[in-house]
Design a protein around this motif. Structure first.
Motif, mmCIF file in Angstrom:
data_model
loop_
_atom_site.group_PDB
_atom_site.id
_atom_site.type_symbol
_atom_site.label_atom_id
_atom_site.label_comp_id
_atom_site.label_asym_id
_atom_site.label_seq_id
_atom_site.Cartn_x
_atom_site.Cartn_y
_atom_site.Cartn_z
ATOM 1 N N ALA A 73 -74.824 44.768 -9.214
ATOM 2 C CA ALA A 73 -74.433 43.722 -8.271
ATOM 3 C C ALA A 73 -73.081 44.048 -7.641
ATOM 4 N N LEU A 93 -80.957 39.412 1.689
ATOM 5 C CA LEU A 93 -80.496 38.210 1.018
ATOM 6 C C LEU A 93 -81.638 37.662 0.180
ATOM 7 N N ASP A 141 -79.129 35.896 -4.784
ATOM 8 C CA ASP A 141 -77.828 35.726 -4.138
ATOM 9 C C ASP A 141 -77.487 34.250 -3.960
ATOM 10 N N VAL A 271 -74.567 28.897 -5.255
ATOM 11 C CA VAL A 271 -74.301 30.308 -5.556
ATOM 12 C C VAL A 271 -73.510 30.351 -6.855
ATOM 13 N N LEU A 280 -72.794 38.189 0.711
ATOM 14 C CA LEU A 280 -74.039 37.463 0.941
ATOM 15 C C LEU A 280 -73.906 36.000 0.505
ATOM 16 N N ALA A 281 -73.346 35.792 -0.681
ATOM 17 C CA ALA A 281 -73.145 34.423 -1.167
ATOM 18 C C ALA A 281 -72.190 33.668 -0.249
#
Length: 300
Positions: A73, A93, A141, A271, A280-281
């Motif tokens: 990640a 995503l 995500d 998130v 992305l979050a």
């Protein structure tokens, strides 16, 4: 240590099959097996239990699993941050959404795509517990789920709307009261989500507070299945109002409001609460904060 080798290890744990894991990584099975053997050599520990086929993780493999997920990640986030410093957000995503939220999730995805046209969005229908678990494991995500009943732990949330319940029946089916109360529902023949779904647990908790219990004749894990059953005319169901909006104009469906429960069932975007937060979050939260859902949705 090459992150690709760690990806092979995670893929094998996820797929539990060497061939499928290799296919998911776009490599041959010998390449994947050799890569995992190399990783085991670098760590000096056997990670995989082998008996002609995949048979699980060794204790050492289980021990490194959360670290392997975190490493991949972090590597993905590093690549995204480097790529977006002077360019648009790209990549995939991964969004998990409870079935009750799917109509609103469509508006969220459209808003994400409008803001980030180079981003691919993968939406998966999951239970609230699966969303919380997969966020913790770096397999999602973001998620769209309930915020108040069984609130998700270690998460940042942006509320989107509050859910209300509607009784759905077939116009030429069983008779239902024009203004049913919760006692009426306990006497109706029902098909409902099963108790593994949080929407059902919320409903059961409300009825229990009134000294009532619903005993559905049929249970399912999707609203599509419930609607197909309701259309036959012998059973009715309880659904969120946003699903009822999708039924407007259908000549067979009858939508009946139900009394307010007195408690808001808020649904929103979550998130994982991590520092630093991946791009992305961050992007999903930014879109969720600005999202204005159409008429018919409300936030209590």
């Amino acid at each position: 240590m090459q992150t690709r080798l760690v990806e092979y290890f995670l893929a094998l744990h996820r797929e539990r099959h060497f061939g499928r894991a290799a296919a998911s990584c776009n490599v041959s099975q010998p390449t994947l097996s050799a890569g995992i053997a190399t990783l085991e050599g670098q760590l000096g520990k056997r990670l995989i239990v082998r008996d002609r086929k995949y048979a699980g993780l060794t204790p050492e493999g289980e021990a490194i699993l959360p670290w392997a997920r975190q490493l991949i990640a972090a590597a993905d986030a590093l690549e995204q941050v480097a790529g977006t410093a002077h360019g648009p957000l790209k990549g995939e995503l991964r969004l998990g959404a409870i079935p009750a939220s799917m109509p609103a999730t469509g508006f969220l995805v459209e808003a994400i795509r409008a803001r980030f046209p180079d981003l691919n969005v993968q939406v998966r229908a999951l239970t609230s517990r699966q969303i919380e678990r997969e966020l913790a494991a770096f397999e999602l995500d973001a998620g769209v789920t309930y915020l108040d009943f069984e609130p998700p732990a270690h998460a940042l949330a942006v509320p989107l709307y509050s859910e209300r319940s509607r009784l759905v029946s077939a116009k030429d089916g069983i008779a239902v009261p024009d203004r049913p109360d919760w006692h009426d529902l306990a006497r109706l023949p029902l098909c409902l989500l099963h108790q593994g779904m949080q929407n059902r647990r919320i409903l059961d908790a409300h009825l229990a507070a009134l000294g009532l219990a619903l005993r559905p004749i049929v249970t399912a894990d999707s609203y599509i299945a419930l609607l197909a059953i309701v259309r036959q005319g012998h059973l009715c169901s309880i659904m969120p109002d946003n699903h009822a909006l999708l039924l407007q104009g259908l000549d067979w469906a009858r939508i009946t409001p139900l009394p307010e429960t007195g408690e808001a069932n808020r649904i929103g975007v979550i998130v994982s609460d991590r520092t630093p937060m991946g791009p992305l979050a961050q992007s999903v939260l930014a879109v969720a904060r600005e999202l204005r859902l159409p008429q018919g949705y409300h936030l209590s």
